[in-house]
Structures are given as C-alpha cells and as structure tokens.
Motif scaffolding. Structure first.
Motif, mmCIF file in Angstrom:
data_model
loop_
_atom_site.group_PDB
_atom_site.id
_atom_site.type_symbol
_atom_site.label_atom_id
_atom_site.label_comp_id
_atom_site.label_asym_id
_atom_site.label_seq_id
_atom_site.Cartn_x
_atom_site.Cartn_y
_atom_site.Cartn_z
ATOM 1 N N ARG A 47 0.769 -1.046 0.061
ATOM 2 C CA ARG A 47 0.112 -0.237 -0.437
ATOM 3 C C ARG A 47 0.447 1.282 -0.114
ATOM 4 N NH1 ARG A 47 -5.223 -1.881 4.046
ATOM 5 N NH2 ARG A 47 -6.300 -2.891 2.143
ATOM 6 N N ARG A 48 2.059 1.035 0.222
ATOM 7 C CA ARG A 48 2.724 2.471 0.871
ATOM 8 C C ARG A 48 3.364 2.598 -1.132
ATOM 9 N NH1 ARG A 48 7.961 2.284 4.593
ATOM 10 N NH2 ARG A 48 8.005 3.483 3.461
ATOM 11 N N ARG A 49 3.613 2.013 -1.205
ATOM 12 C CA ARG A 49 4.445 2.064 -3.071
ATOM 13 C C ARG A 49 3.052 2.420 -3.604
ATOM 14 N NH1 ARG A 49 8.840 2.680 -6.409
ATOM 15 N NH2 ARG A 49 8.356 1.277 -7.730
ATOM 16 N N LEU A 50 1.657 1.304 -3.483
ATOM 17 C CA LEU A 50 0.741 2.180 -4.280
ATOM 18 C C LEU A 50 0.596 3.579 -4.037
ATOM 19 C CD1 LEU A 50 -1.645 1.516 -6.457
ATOM 20 C CD2 LEU A 50 -2.474 0.439 -4.484
ATOM 21 N N GLU A 51 0.584 4.260 -2.940
ATOM 22 C CA GLU A 51 0.272 6.008 -2.232
ATOM 23 C C GLU A 51 1.254 5.999 -3.572
ATOM 24 O OE1 GLU A 51 0.393 6.462 1.679
ATOM 25 O OE2 GLU A 51 -1.151 5.170 2.058
ATOM 26 N N TYR A 52 2.152 5.737 -3.549
ATOM 27 C CA TYR A 52 4.193 6.108 -4.167
ATOM 28 C C TYR A 52 3.318 6.124 -5.268
ATOM 29 C CZ TYR A 52 8.261 7.425 -6.101
ATOM 30 O OH TYR A 52 9.157 8.219 -7.308
ATOM 31 N N ILE A 53 3.374 5.410 -6.564
ATOM 32 C CA ILE A 53 2.812 5.658 -7.689
ATOM 33 C C ILE A 53 1.596 6.274 -8.158
ATOM 34 C CG2 ILE A 53 1.611 3.843 -9.220
ATOM 35 C CD1 ILE A 53 5.001 3.547 -9.029
ATOM 36 N N GLU A 54 1.153 6.286 -7.096
ATOM 37 C CA GLU A 54 -0.424 6.975 -7.140
ATOM 38 C C GLU A 54 -0.124 8.929 -8.174
ATOM 39 O OE1 GLU A 54 -3.073 5.425 -4.939
ATOM 40 O OE2 GLU A 54 -3.696 4.018 -6.985
ATOM 41 N N GLU A 55 0.852 9.187 -6.910
ATOM 42 C CA GLU A 55 1.381 10.647 -7.089
ATOM 43 C C GLU A 55 2.473 11.517 -8.553
ATOM 44 O OE1 GLU A 55 4.437 10.855 -3.604
ATOM 45 O OE2 GLU A 55 2.887 10.399 -2.361
ATOM 46 N N ARG A 58 0.671 0.211 -11.005
ATOM 47 C CA ARG A 58 0.157 0.061 -10.514
ATOM 48 C C ARG A 58 -1.642 -0.878 -10.359
ATOM 49 N NH1 ARG A 58 -1.880 4.136 -13.731
ATOM 50 N NH2 ARG A 58 -0.092 5.636 -12.186
ATOM 51 N N GLN A 59 -1.485 -1.408 -12.085
ATOM 52 C CA GLN A 59 -2.390 -2.390 -11.883
ATOM 53 C C GLN A 59 -2.088 -3.862 -10.958
ATOM 54 O OE1 GLN A 59 -3.965 -3.846 -16.253
ATOM 55 N NE2 GLN A 59 -4.211 -5.640 -15.231
ATOM 56 N N TRP A 60 -1.159 -3.757 -10.850
ATOM 57 C CA TRP A 60 -0.493 -5.124 -10.499
ATOM 58 C C TRP A 60 -0.519 -5.761 -8.964
ATOM 59 C CZ3 TRP A 60 3.012 -6.106 -6.863
ATOM 60 C CH2 TRP A 60 3.829 -6.794 -6.557
ATOM 61 N N LEU A 61 -0.172 -4.169 -8.407
ATOM 62 C CA LEU A 61 0.306 -3.449 -6.885
ATOM 63 C C LEU A 61 -1.898 -3.698 -6.409
ATOM 64 C CD1 LEU A 61 2.175 -0.429 -6.697
ATOM 65 C CD2 LEU A 61 2.539 -2.508 -4.982
ATOM 66 N N ARG A 62 -2.726 -3.521 -7.319
ATOM 67 C CA ARG A 62 -4.237 -3.040 -7.353
ATOM 68 C C ARG A 62 -4.636 -4.114 -6.730
ATOM 69 N NH1 ARG A 62 -5.994 2.514 -11.044
ATOM 70 N NH2 ARG A 62 -5.424 3.964 -8.909
ATOM 71 N N GLU A 63 -4.256 -5.241 -7.665
ATOM 72 C CA GLU A 63 -4.906 -6.703 -8.076
ATOM 73 C C GLU A 63 -4.077 -7.571 -6.617
ATOM 74 O OE1 GLU A 63 -4.193 -8.437 -10.902
ATOM 75 O OE2 GLU A 63 -4.398 -7.245 -12.647
#
Length: 181
Positions: free
Chosen positions: A117-125, A161-166
């Motif tokens: 989730r930390r990585r996903l937050e970073y990727i979405e910035e 992002r897609q992989w992290l969400r899955e």
C-alpha cells in the motif's frame, strides 16, 4: 540493497559467497553488478554484528568452501527491514524490486499489505522528470526524446499500479477470510 539481498538470499538457504554473489548479480546486476570489494566487507560487517555465520564445507575440487548461514538475529534484521522499509526502498524502482524479491518471507500478510500500500500511494502521486523554474514540466512540453522518458515511465507506472491493486485486493480478501476462521 546489498544488505537486504544478502539477508534475503541467506534466509532462503545457506550459500557460499560465490553463489550468493551470483544470485545478487542476477537480481540487481542489470543495475550494477556486485563486486567482491562491496560484497566481502558487507559480509564481514554482518558477521561481526552476529547476523550471519561462516563455516567450512568440503568443496567439489578439494578446496574447502566457506558457507554462509543466517542467524536468528539476521532473520530478525531481515524481517524488520521488510516490514518497515525506508523511503528509498519504496520510492526507488531498483530498491523496491529488491524488496519485492523477499517480501514473501514476511510471515504476516498484514505486513506485506502495508508495504504494498505504501508503494501504491507513491505510484499514484503525480511525478515529473523536468522542471522549469520550479514548475513540473508535462510530457507535451518537452522534445520527442525527453517525451520518451515520460512515455516509458507512464507505461511502467500503469502496469505496476494495476498489479499493486490486484495483489492488495487479493491480500485484503485473504486477511478477511483468515479472520473469519
């Protein structure tokens, strides 16, 4: 990254230094191959800190091999680094790839989920590579070659992002199911 690689690979099995270097280079070598000048001082520091031990085993050509084994303190250090990675391990693509290589060693899915989730937050910035007087420059404001940097990065971010969400969705479901049992 080197310490994490050493601890991670030794958590999987004891290895001699040559095999360890080969595995580290396989994981990170596309960025920078690990040299003996970096590996052996790192191994000596970890050994001095009680994170790993070294013992001799007979080698195939008669010369003894030095086999490295992770200690309980080394395993605790590894799990701590995996459960609570620094900012660089989250934001740097190569450091995050190294973290991902060993994330399966974290025994608690909640800890794995928190890292992802930390990585996903970073990727979405929003991000930019170029600035003009402090203002982020967009892809349509640069030459065709710099635009290629934006194109490549956007494709990689979309895929990640897609992989992290899955994966985070799967882990969330697994955690919820485990709590119900």
């Amino acid at each position: 990254m080197l310490t994490l690689c050493i601890l991670g690979f030794l958590a999987e099995e004891p290895l001699h230094a040559y095999e360890l270097r080969t595995r580290i280079s396989g994981l990170t070598g596309h960025v920078r191959p690990v040299s003996d000048g970096a590996l052996y001082p790192a191994l000596n520091r970890l050994r001095a800190a009680g994170r790993l031990t070294r013992h001799e085993e007979p080698g195939s050509a008669g010369a003894p091999r030095q086999v490295l084994t992770l200690t309980d303190d080394g395993r605790a250090e590894l799990l701590g680094r995996l459960a609570d990675p620094g900012t660089v391990e989250i934001t740097d693509n190569n450091a995050f790839a190294t973290l991902l290589a060993f994330l399966h060693l974290l025994p608690e899915p909640e800890d794995q989920l928190r890292v992802l989730r930390r990585r996903l937050e970073y990727i979405e910035e929003p991000a930019s590579f170029f600035y003009d007087n402090g203002r982020a420059v967009r892809a349509d404001e640069v030459d065709r070659f710099r635009r290629g940097i934006f194109v490549r990065a956007a494709a990689a971010r979309r895929a990640e992002r897609q992989w992290l969400r899955e994966v985070t969705a799967d882990l969330t479901l697994e955690i919820a199911a485990a709590r119900q049992h």
